[in-house]
Write an enzyme that holds these catalytic residues in place. Structure first.
Site, short mmCIF file in Angstrom:
data_model
loop_
_atom_site.label_atom_id
_atom_site.label_comp_id
_atom_site.label_asym_id
_atom_site.label_seq_id
_atom_site.Cartn_x
_atom_site.Cartn_y
_atom_site.Cartn_z
N ASP A 1 33.31 -13.40 -52.54
CA ASP A 1 34.43 -12.92 -53.35
C ASP A 1 35.73 -12.72 -52.57
O ASP A 1 36.81 -12.75 -53.14
CB ASP A 1 34.04 -11.62 -54.05
CG ASP A 1 33.00 -11.88 -55.13
OD1 ASP A 1 32.91 -13.04 -55.58
OD2 ASP A 1 32.27 -10.94 -55.50
N HIS B 1 32.68 -13.56 -63.30
CA HIS B 1 32.81 -14.71 -62.40
C HIS B 1 32.08 -15.93 -62.96
O HIS B 1 30.97 -15.80 -63.47
CB HIS B 1 32.22 -14.39 -61.02
CG HIS B 1 32.91 -13.26 -60.32
ND1 HIS B 1 32.50 -12.76 -59.13
CD2 HIS B 1 34.03 -12.56 -60.65
CE1 HIS B 1 33.30 -11.78 -58.74
NE2 HIS B 1 34.24 -11.63 -59.66
N ASP C 1 30.55 -18.10 -61.35
CA ASP C 1 29.29 -18.38 -60.64
C ASP C 1 28.13 -17.58 -61.20
O ASP C 1 27.01 -17.73 -60.75
CB ASP C 1 29.43 -18.20 -59.12
CG ASP C 1 29.56 -16.74 -58.70
OD1 ASP C 1 29.76 -15.86 -59.58
OD2 ASP C 1 29.46 -16.47 -57.48
N CYS D 1 26.97 -14.75 -54.64
CA CYS D 1 28.01 -13.74 -54.47
C CYS D 1 28.02 -13.18 -53.05
O CYS D 1 29.06 -12.79 -52.53
CB CYS D 1 27.79 -12.57 -55.43
SG CYS D 1 27.64 -13.05 -57.14
#
Lengths: 648, 648
Positions: free
Chosen positions: B337, B458, B460, B630
């Site tokens: 991130d 997010h 992802d 992440c």
């Protein structure tokens, strides 16, 4: 929407299912693109990639009036269960004039993108920068209301076409959306009533505003729009709010979504989105080769003679002359410098737009207070933290006729501005806000010349364009000290050395004296160097040959800061009205009773079919460092070539 | 310069001249393009359009070593006078690597413009965003000095090639210039000494800086450069200062002028200008299909198990693992991130560049303090007046493998970010400064997905790409509650209803219980809607078929604000290392002793030649709303495809 639905069978199938069979009502069409042919019993093998492609050949008359069922089998005789799809077919299309013919066609396949060129596509939007009112007026786009019927003509029509049952299935709804940045560029209004009910409303202002409520804008980026059953059209009107600029490329997108309700309190999710794209029309300048419509000059306490002569020329040529009176111009006579006329153009509408200079002399209220009006737009750029100089006057903003340069066509010509040389560390420049604006219009890609060598610093002090019947359709006229000296030397050789420049005026001087002034000669060599530099740039950037250029006999003098101004009235600073030229009267030496400079000028212009009228601007303009062009402005007809047909 | 000189004879001719004759020294070439043939006596008729085109076939050995004289005649026998041109031929060329082969060729005809594509042209510049120092480091472009020889490798070489007499004619000089806006984008350094004298200087810092003085920059827009006689080359080094962005298209121009002295104190005027154009290389992201180089993870007080497992995977696959220690990460484990790895590329140099997120958690110093270094660049965008949200973390910034969409190729893939739906009036978004930066890079045209439906928000969390041997070379993996329910229903039907999700953990739940939780089902229907919307966008914007997409059995739960998070470890949030996948261990129901979710995942991945390693991130990542992806980051090799070969 009449789009296709793809259903992955595997995900809905019961566990252990090995075969399936599909049944559906007559309006449904269904394709199963498996690699295997169906079995003889109508069953098909269920594979992980089994996808049903479902469409409908008719819109629904009621909600869920069509069905498709899938029976799943473990073995061919053992049915495990049935999945039933309830289908409602609705046709939805958000439509614009993507083919640029002035009509909003139905569901143009290219409506969601924008392409330049004669075979291009994409809808067009105007900045609504005129004012429908003439009293207490303001630019229409400054209010978020539709105040007059005529205002709708400046907007682009957008149509929501739907066809389907009387109502959408429970909880479904339609919504329009724009992005936050597009919210700064457009507004969308909706027509509330169908056509019939509208007719009686035109008179009453307050009712009218209510009939065209704001749907989207800066504060409303998304709004539900009604679904009306059956075959129906809802009209919207899209208003442009800002011109392309450094931070805005000109494209905006409007989305229409069909929203599906979610269980509980979850947000709705769109299941179908249609999208249309508009480009905001650029501001376009008009070169001297376009037909004049009207001419503007100022009346001052001391320019009566000039006014009389220009009036004779303009009205004699059949054009309209507008005289800006003293209470408005407050002594500021430089009509060329305060504003530039241009226009905006879309398939459905076009009108002139004045670009107001950040110069802001005493004429500063004229563009807004006099010019702005119904179908006459207004735009300006304010310099915030930059210094405004004389180079921001629009005598320093011109445009060439159409040219082709190394195979690249500029069918609307190229904008020409004057700036400082990059070689000088200090120098005056045109403000960045105006330069950014001009470059962002894209369709008349600007050329920067060097004009800071002049006291006033405007390109119109050394160049102009006149129409010509041959070659590229025009000639570039350049001031040329060399041509001036050549003419004067010839006259001296021919025995006219005692003839006087400025004959009878205070500064009269014989040719013999003038030609023996070495300082003046040196100054003019320098000036010629400066003009030659610009000549090279113009040849290169406009694709000109020497034969496209005519050198006019004009001398300069160096005044303050080593900067130059025309020595005698600067004949290149002329007004061009079709084939009639209004030229500053040069007061040159007389030969056989005729001004040799005028004679030379005529001999250069007449072969091009141009007639020369010499206008006495000596006391009221020339002595104040300007001439005929500086003191006038011409609004011209727009180009026949459409800007969206350019290949950019 | 070896260009042609055109002399209009008329302007220099004495008055009354009717004929002329030209004579010149052997190295001069001269053309008189009149329509008439010369008269028998060698005289030519003088016409207003008589123009001499003069060039030289050899550079001069001394100043004014060549002459051309024009004799003017009134009648054929009456010479009126002679004009003599003194000619000095100098060859001048400002050169760059316009053909993009790493070598600065001589006077490329295309050096003054820039064109995309395999048959394109135009030189390339890198933003000098790495740091040659590792101690007390700062980004090289932040200082206006060349501090190390190696720094020159990050700049583009530019060569001034001259050939001519030992000196220029008295008062003439050469100068380089840039515009004010380009002064914000580039610097130019000059190499003072010729090659031989350089060799001993590499060691001594202070001497070195002096050897490469600044020639052009923000405060020096114009500077004289020396003319060295004979055939000579002067080396310059051009340094890029900023990436393309909303207010900078990426093109810069450098002008070289030959300045002519003016009489008195007038400014010099350029009589010849050469021009070169550079484009600043864009920042490019690397998709999962590119070969990994190194992997980054954080070590925290509680992630020992995770670290051990990821270490085994990464080092077992032959890649380098970098562990960011606690003193640097201060407990912030979200390595994905804080930053995004990318690179910049020119024919002469390329290196990785980290984009630092405006997120700025406790990892915020890592990109600058640890990653920035020699040949490792750094760039960031700060949000000024915008609110930074969770959508600014770069788990919300991904890139697709190369795709072709409706015939348009994206050989470097397309950037993917997550934003709010336009249908919701309020919503979180990625900051405009970062979005503007991403769009301005142009070569990986971004796609905006809808990710605001997730608590963390997010992209992802619901999608990734894995390499595949067939079709488009990859598969898009999507989280799919439908696929999850389908799997669990099948297991229930097969008699495993008592098997437990989260077996042995605090929240363990049997499949029977899970499948009877109607709220959970409703939540997942909503989540599926949200993912389906993104699926449609991805299909359309990446040109994918259903066969290019694999649905992974993943359920979500609604937490705060009607936003979702993965119910059990989110298998799509994986690390992709070549054909090895590091997948969050899902702790699914056991069937015959094996986790059914892992088994399903393997059955989907193994046919693509991918191997699955399940990594336990339950306590240290999943419970904190993140997973393997992440918590990691991968630097990959650059594309073999060059960005300048794209057709834009």
């Amino acid at each position: 929407m009449m789009s296709r639905l793809c259903q992955t069978l595997w995900l809905c199938a019961p566990a252990r299912a090995k075969y399936f069979a599909v049944q559906y009502t007559p309006n449904v069409r269904c394709k199963v693109p498996t690699t295997e042919a169906p079995q003889s019993d109508g069953l098909q093998r269920l594979l992980p990639i089994s996808v049903l492609t479902i469409s409908m050949n008719k819109v629904s008359e009621g909600v869920n009036d069509n069905k498709l069922s899938i029976a799943y089998y473990r073995e061919k005789t053992e049915e495990l269960g049935k999945a039933v799809l309830h289908l409602t077919a609705v046709e939805i299309s958000l439509d614009v004039d993507a083919d640029r013919d002035g009509v909003v066609e139905k569901n143009n396949p290219n409506k969601g993108s924008w392409k330049w060129g004669p075979s291009g596509h994409g809808a067009i939007l105007l900045v609504n920068c005129d004012s429908e009112s003439t009293y207490m007026k303001k630019v229409d786009s400054s209010t978020d209301k539709v105040t007059k019927v005529s205002d709708l003509l400046d907007m682009s029509r957008m149509v929501l076409r739907t066809n389907g049952p009387a109502e959408l299935p429970q909880g479904y709804k339609l919504a329009l959306q724009i992005s936050q940045s597009d919210g700064e560029s457009i507004r969308v209004f909706k027509k509330r009533k169908p056509e019939g009910a509208m007719k009686s409303l035109h008179k009453i202002f307050s009712m009218f505003v209510k009939e065209f409520p704001l749907v989207l804008g800066n504060d409303v980026l998304s709004q539900e729009v009604p679904y009306v059953g059956g075959s129906n059209e809802v009209d919207f009107f899209v208003e442009g709010l800002r011109f392309p600029d450094k931070d805005f490329g000109g494209l905006v997108t409007i989305n229409l979504s069909l929203l599906e309700p979610s269980a509980q309190d979850f947000p709705e999710t769109p299941i179908f989105t249609d999208k249309v794209v508009f480009r905001v029309a650029p501001w376009i300048m008009t070169p001297n080769t376009l037909k004049p419509v009207e001419v503007f000059v100022c009346s001052t306490s001391d320019n009566n003679k000039f006014l009389k002569e220009i009036k004779a020329l303009v009205e004699g040529s059949g054009y309209k002359l507008n005289i800006c009176k003293e209470y408005m111009n407050r002594g500021d006579r430089w009509m060329q410098d305060e504003l530039e006329f241009g226009y905006i153009d879309a398939p459905h509408q076009h009108f002139p737009v004045v670009l107001d200079s950040p110069r802001d002399g005493k004429l500063q209220n004229f563009p807004y207070e006099v010019l702005l009006g119904p179908d006459f737009g207004y735009v300006t750029r304010m310099a915030s933290d930059e210094k405004v100089t004389s180079l921001d006057s629009f005598g320093n903003l011109e445009v060439s006729p159409p040219v082709t340069v190394n195979g690249r066509a500029y069918p609307l010509g190229r904008i020409i501005i004057g700036v400082a040389f990059p070689t000088t560390s200090q120098g005056r420049n045109m403000t960045k806000v105006v330069q950014d604006f001009l470059w962002a219009q894209k369709v008349q890609q600007p050329i920067a010349l060097y004009s800071d060598w002049l006291v006033v610093g405007h390109v119109d002090e050394f160049m102009t364009f006149v129409p010509a019947p041959d070659r590229k359709g025009f000639r570039l006229l350049l001031a040329s000290p060399d041509a001036g000296y050549k003419l004067f030397h010839r006259l001296q050789n021919e025995g006219y050395g005692k003839a006087k420049q400025f004959d009878g005026k205070k500064h009269e001087i014989t040719l013999d004296e003038l030609l023996s002034d070495k300082a003046l000669r040196a100054e003019n060599l320098y000036v010629q160097n400066c003009i030659d530099w610009n000549r090279d740039v113009l040849k290169r950037e406009l694709g000109l040959d020497d034969e496209d250029i005519i050198d006019l006999p004009i001398l300069f003098k160096i005044l303050e800061d080593n900067r130059a101004a025309a020595y005698y009235p600067d004949m290149v600073n002329m007004i061009v009205l079709g084939n009639k030229l209004g030229i500053p009267k040069p007061f040159g030496p007389k030969v056989n009773g005729r001004c040799a400079l005028e004679a030379e000028m005529c001999s250069l212009m007449v072969p091009l079919g141009l007639s020369c009228t010499f206008i006495d601007d000596f006391a009221s303009y020339h002595k104040l460092l300007g001439e005929v062009h500086c003191g006038s402005n011409v609004r011209r007809e727009p180009f026949k070539t459409k800007w969206w047909s350019l290949e950019l």
